[in-house]
Enzyme design. Structure first.
Site, short mmCIF file in Angstrom:
data_model
loop_
_atom_site.label_atom_id
_atom_site.label_comp_id
_atom_site.label_asym_id
_atom_site.label_seq_id
_atom_site.Cartn_x
_atom_site.Cartn_y
_atom_site.Cartn_z
N GLY A 45 -7.83 2.05 1.38
CA GLY A 45 -8.12 2.54 0.03
C GLY A 45 -8.97 3.80 0.02
O GLY A 45 -9.32 4.38 1.04
N GLU A 69 0.84 -1.20 0.00
CA GLU A 69 0.00 0.00 0.00
C GLU A 69 0.88 1.25 0.00
O GLU A 69 1.74 1.40 0.87
CB GLU A 69 -0.93 0.00 1.22
CG GLU A 69 -1.75 1.26 1.40
CD GLU A 69 -2.57 1.62 0.17
OE1 GLU A 69 -2.35 2.72 -0.38
OE2 GLU A 69 -3.42 0.80 -0.23
N GLY A 123 -21.82 13.18 -7.40
CA GLY A 123 -22.33 14.54 -7.54
C GLY A 123 -23.62 14.76 -6.79
O GLY A 123 -23.81 15.79 -6.12
N ILE A 124 -24.53 13.80 -6.86
CA ILE A 124 -25.83 13.93 -6.20
C ILE A 124 -25.67 13.91 -4.68
O ILE A 124 -26.35 14.66 -3.95
CB ILE A 124 -26.79 12.81 -6.65
CG1 ILE A 124 -27.19 13.03 -8.12
CG2 ILE A 124 -28.02 12.74 -5.76
CD1 ILE A 124 -27.95 14.32 -8.38
N HIS A 126 -45.72 -5.28 9.14
CA HIS A 126 -46.45 -4.02 9.09
C HIS A 126 -46.38 -3.34 10.46
O HIS A 126 -46.48 -4.00 11.49
CB HIS A 126 -47.92 -4.28 8.75
CG HIS A 126 -48.78 -3.06 8.80
ND1 HIS A 126 -48.79 -2.13 7.79
CD2 HIS A 126 -49.63 -2.60 9.76
CE1 HIS A 126 -49.64 -1.16 8.11
NE2 HIS A 126 -50.16 -1.42 9.31
#
Length: 461
Positions: A40, A33, A184-185, A440
């Site tokens: 990462g 790395e 972007g959103i 529910h």
């Protein structure tokens, strides 16, 4: 020279998972790395910090909107520096967690830049100088980086990439975001929630161009109501930096000025300077490493996984590829990844998630289809949460009942999409979903109702 069974270059969600699975299967394993922190881009500058930022913006939004439901909060404010610090602290904890996993699994970590030099050998250049290590198998997991636009230089001051956008010292008054994919959103949602005047430019006909058209259109309608300005079928024609602002001329002819600009126009593979010229490895026309379904490259015993091996560039896809690749090396009976079973998630407000074919893709691929739609304003849990702007859309094969695709926008759909992921992975049908009992009151009932709606059987709309 140190010798290993498997060496992985890159410690992102593909790389570190490949290393752990390799050790679990008894391979002597190392990971290389170049960055100080493991994990990462996803962990350090992508998935994790952005979700932290968005989570805090969600809290702020809920408090600001709470008065209409009887909860009064006075003098609500925020500290952007503390919000950013919280996200960076979360990153630090998780990166440290990856380092712990390397130690726990007895995986040797080499800090430095890894380069293929042939003969199953890697040269690592780091703070301690150069050293060579060799391995029977080498897995490339070098990832991607943000793509730039010609003529628009990212300087970290007036023009930002995603990394700059995650660590602002203060909020701009106005912000232009070039590109309306998930990155972007998400930034549009974050900055808009904290009061920034946000504008999005997208060269395609709709925002979120990879999503189903119904979802993209509804998302644009909702974001516009939130105050986000959206210009589709548009691009930047002229770009002029001033001392404290940027003047932008659009291809439509309009001219606007912004305090800051975020460039979010996709990614490119990290393939430079890693020694590909010393191998038979080939790149495709988009610059990603070519592999077969087992992630084998044209170079014997060298593999490529994750983003560097091509889209979709998603952490969960990279991790899954890592396991397949290593288990194949180990000679296990493994199944190739089915790309149609990879979910996509955008963590804006509202959230967006999808899997499989869009309606247009299903038709293009020759399917005779039926469509089910169920809107959030008919769902009890969505109503009591005041999250009534949303849709679950299902694409089903008329002949077989196969679930071809599922597309969602609304509260918590990034969690709900896993229901559809399981159905596709198990090759389930509309009958299986219709026969399932959903609790529910939950938002998940929308899944059931959407599939029922495809046959005109919806019970609550």
């Amino acid at each position: 020279m140190s010798e290993y069974d498997i060496i992985v270059i890159g410690s992102g969600p593909g790389g570190y998972i490949a290393a752990i699975r390799a050790r679990q299967l008894g391979f002597k394993t190392a990971i290389v790395e170049k960055e100080e922190n493991l994990g990462g881009i996803c962990l350090n500058w992508g998935c994790i910090p952005t979700k932290s930022l968005l989570g805090k913006s969600e809290i702020y939004r809920l408090i600001k909107e709470s008065e209409k439901s009887g909860i009064k909060a006075k003098e609500v404010s925020f500290d952007i520096k503390l919000i950013v610090k919280y996200s960076r602290d979360a990153v630090g904890k998780l990166s440290g967690g990856v380092a712990y996993l390397m130690k726990k699994n007895d995986i040797k970590v080499y800090k430095g830049f890894g380069k293929l030099v042939g003969n199953n050998t890697i040269k690592v250049v780091g703070d301690k100088g150069e050293q060579e290590i060799s391995s029977k198998h080498i897995i490339l997991a070098t990832g991607v980086r943000a793509r730039n636009l010609p003529g628009i230089e990212v300087d970290g001051d007036l023009v930002w990439n995603a990394q700059h956008a995650m660590t602002p010292d203060k909020l701009p008054k106005s912000l232009l975001i070039i590109g309306s994919g998930a990155i972007g959103i998400e930034f549009a949602s974050f900055y808009s929630t904290f009061g920034v005047d946000v504008t999005i430019i997208e060269k395609q006909e709709t925002i979120l161009p990879l999503e189903d058209e119904d979802i993209s259109n509804l998302a644009q309608e909702i974001f516009t109501k939130q105050g986000i300005k959206i210009y589709t079928n548009n691009s930047v024609k002229a770009f002029i930096k001033n001392k404290d602002s940027i003047k932008v001329q659009l291809s439509s002819g309009e001219s606007k000025e912004f305090d800051r600009v975020i460039v979010a126009v996709g990614v490119q593979a990290n393939t430079e300077n890693i020694g590909l010229e010393n191998t038979k490895i080939k790149l495709n026309s988009s610059g990603f490493i070519e592999t077969n379904e087992w992630y084998e490259t044209n170079e014997p015993s060298v593999y490529a996984i994750g983003d560097v091996a091509g889209p979709p560039c998603l952490a969960h896809k990279a991790s899954h590829e890592a396991v397949i690749c290593v288990e194949r090396i180990a000679g296990k009976n493994v199944h190739a990844l089915k790309k149609e079973c990879i979910p996509n998630c955008t963590y804006s407000h509202p959230q967006i998630a999808s899997i499989g074919f869009t309606e247009k893709q299903a038709i293009k691929n020759g399917h005779d289809i039926k469509i089910g739609r169920f809107y959030s304003n008919f769902n009890g849990k969505s109503i009591v949460l005041d999250e009534t702007e949303g849709l679950v859309k299902t694409v089903i094969d008329k002949k077989t009942g196969e679930l071809l695709g599922a597309h969602m926008i609304g509260a918590e759909v990034t969690e709900l999409i896993s229901n559809f992921v399981l159905v596709k992975q198990l090759e389930g049908t509309n009958f299986d979903i219709k026969s399932t009992i959903f609790p529910h009151p939950t938002i998940s009932e929308m899944i059931h109702e959407s599939v029922l709606a495809a046959d005109g059987e919806s019970l609550n709309s």
